[in-house]
Enzyme design. Structure first.
Site, PDB file in Angstrom:
ATOM      1  N   ARG A 296      69.512 -88.513  35.917  1.00 57.96           N
ATOM      2  CA  ARG A 296      68.986 -87.311  35.572  1.00 57.96           C
ATOM      3  C   ARG A 296      68.046 -87.077  35.653  1.00 57.96           C
ATOM      4  NH1 ARG A 296      73.527 -87.424  34.691  1.00 57.96           N
ATOM      5  NH2 ARG A 296      74.760 -86.485  33.486  1.00 57.96           N
TER       6      ARG A 296
ATOM      7  N   SER B 265      76.136 -82.549  27.588  1.00 52.00           N
ATOM      8  CA  SER B 265      74.675 -83.617  26.797  1.00 52.00           C
ATOM      9  C   SER B 265      73.642 -83.595  26.413  1.00 52.00           C
ATOM     10  CB  SER B 265      74.966 -84.664  27.695  1.00 52.00           C
ATOM     11  OG  SER B 265      76.063 -85.525  28.084  1.00 52.00           O
TER      12      SER B 265
ATOM     13  N   GLU C 175      68.083 -84.981  27.260  1.00 47.51           N
ATOM     14  CA  GLU C 175      68.290 -83.766  28.511  1.00 47.51           C
ATOM     15  C   GLU C 175      67.853 -82.849  29.030  1.00 47.51           C
ATOM     16  OE1 GLU C 175      71.245 -82.874  30.054  1.00 47.51           O
ATOM     17  OE2 GLU C 175      72.027 -84.924  30.352  1.00 47.51           O
TER      18      GLU C 175
END
Ligand code: EPU
Length: 340
Positions: free
Chosen positions: A165, A239, A336
């Site tokens: 990520r 998420s 995130e």
């Protein structure tokens, strides 16, 4: 399109479905339009927010600058060799639409990334990933405009410094470039990847023994639809936190107390990646509603807007979750999602 709007509502431009206003807003469908937007006298000296599908951000306030929505379209086969197709997609293409296009043409490699919300141009920024595959596995290069002077640049795989990520666009190059196209290296001979537990199980339930890329995609879609809420029905940004990497020693101590704690290999040496959704569930947040927001009942890592939640309300819930995970496990969860 390509027109400067003033005090534009961003409600329709973020999948959390929260209300916020952009002082200036423009949707650009060409390279020239992006370059023109950057030179507009009204926006000089103001902050810039480059928007793709709005599926990985949370507005906690109005944006007192220019929101530039990237809507460049087009998918083309640039080249091929014995093993690969080299396919360039414009940044404004919908990610899942691009995946479906690849599957229809027999270009393999992105099928596990089916149904991820967002656009092609946003995908490299956080190196999107799901079900055992990350964008970096199929990435060839990208083209981006430098915000400072409108010049065009090419970033190779190594230039992008991909990690879980992560990419250079969240660090050293943050706020400096606008991605306008991404070139993918897609396989002629599919490397079917069903290593992620739920895929092989779902394929078995579908009665499929040796899947095609289209069937892997259908399995992934089925899994995602079974536990991730559709933003069109329930506002969310996937998420909310990253799965944290913790030192092996800390993990071993926790595992002693919680033997069923899920863990995965981490990129950082002597670390283990743990499941944020599991940590959040253990703290009692799964399915818990707080006003107009809450942690989803099927996947605690996904925060949702039940309708009418403000960005600040969602951010406050996120901070409460962070505090309780820190208190119970001594682990600091990092968002995130991009908090604006
Ligand atoms: N779990 C719980 N409770 C929950 C949620 C999860 O106990 O409420 C446990 C699961 O049982 C499993 C583990 O946590 O043992 C991992 O859960 P899951 O397989 O659902 O995946 P995840 O780690 O929560 C990650 C990505 C997702 C991606 C899936 C599948 C991150 C931050 N998230 O989620 O990506 O779809 O794996 O590959 O890495 C996104 O980035 O927006 C996203 C949805």
């Amino acid at each position: 399109m390509n027109t400067l709007l003033v005090n534009q509502s961003l409600l329709a431009y973020n999948t959390f479905g929260v209300e916020a206003t952009a002082r200036y807003f423009m949707e650009a469908d060409s390279l020239a339009a992006v370059q023109t937007a950057l030179r507009l006298p009204e926006v000089q000296g103001l902050p810039l927010l480059v928007l793709g599908g709005g599926s990985n951000l949370l507005f906690t306030r109005n944006f007192e600058g220019l929101v530039l929505k990237i809507s460049l379209k087009g998918i083309e086969l640039l080249d091929e060799d014995k093993q690969f197709y080299y396919v360039r997609a414009a940044a404004g293409e919908n990610w899942h639409g691009f995946v479906q296009h690849c599957i229809a043409h027999g270009w393999a490699g992105v099928e596990n990334l089916s149904l991820i919300p967002g656009t092609v141009g946003a995908a490299p920024i956080q190196n999107i990933g799901a079900y055992g595959v990350e964008l970096k596995d199929v990435f060839e290069e990208l083209q981006a405009i430098a915000i400072a002077d409108g010049s065009l640049h090419t970033f190779s795989h190594s230039d992008c410094r991909f990690a879980y990520r992560e990419s250079i666009f969240k660090h050293q190059a943050k706020g400096q470039y606008i991605i306008i196209s991404v070139t993918f290296r897609l396989s002629k001979i599919p490397q079917i990847n069903t290593s992620y537990g739920a895929i092989s199980q779902t394929l078995a339930e579908m009665g499929i023994a040796s899947p095609t890329i289209a069937e892997v995609s259908r399995a992934v879609i089925r899994i995602r639809q079974s536990k991730l809420p559709d933003p069109a029905e329930l506002g969310n940004a996937g998420s909310f936190f990253k799965n944290p990497e913790i030192p092996k020693t800390q993990f071993e101590a926790l595992q002693h107390q919680y033997p069923d704690m899920p863990a995965y290999p981490a990129a950082t040496p002597d670390c283990v990646k743990v499941a944020a959704g599991w940590l959040i569930e253990q703290c009692g947040w799964k399915g818990k509603r707080m006003g107009n927001t809450g942690a989803h009942r099927k996947q605690a890592l996904v925060l949702v807007n039940y309708g009418g939640a403000s960005g600040m309300e969602i951010w406050q819930l996120a901070q409460q979750i962070q505090a309780s995970v820190a208190e119970k496990f001594g682990i600091c969860l990092q968002p995130e999602v991009n908090i604006i």
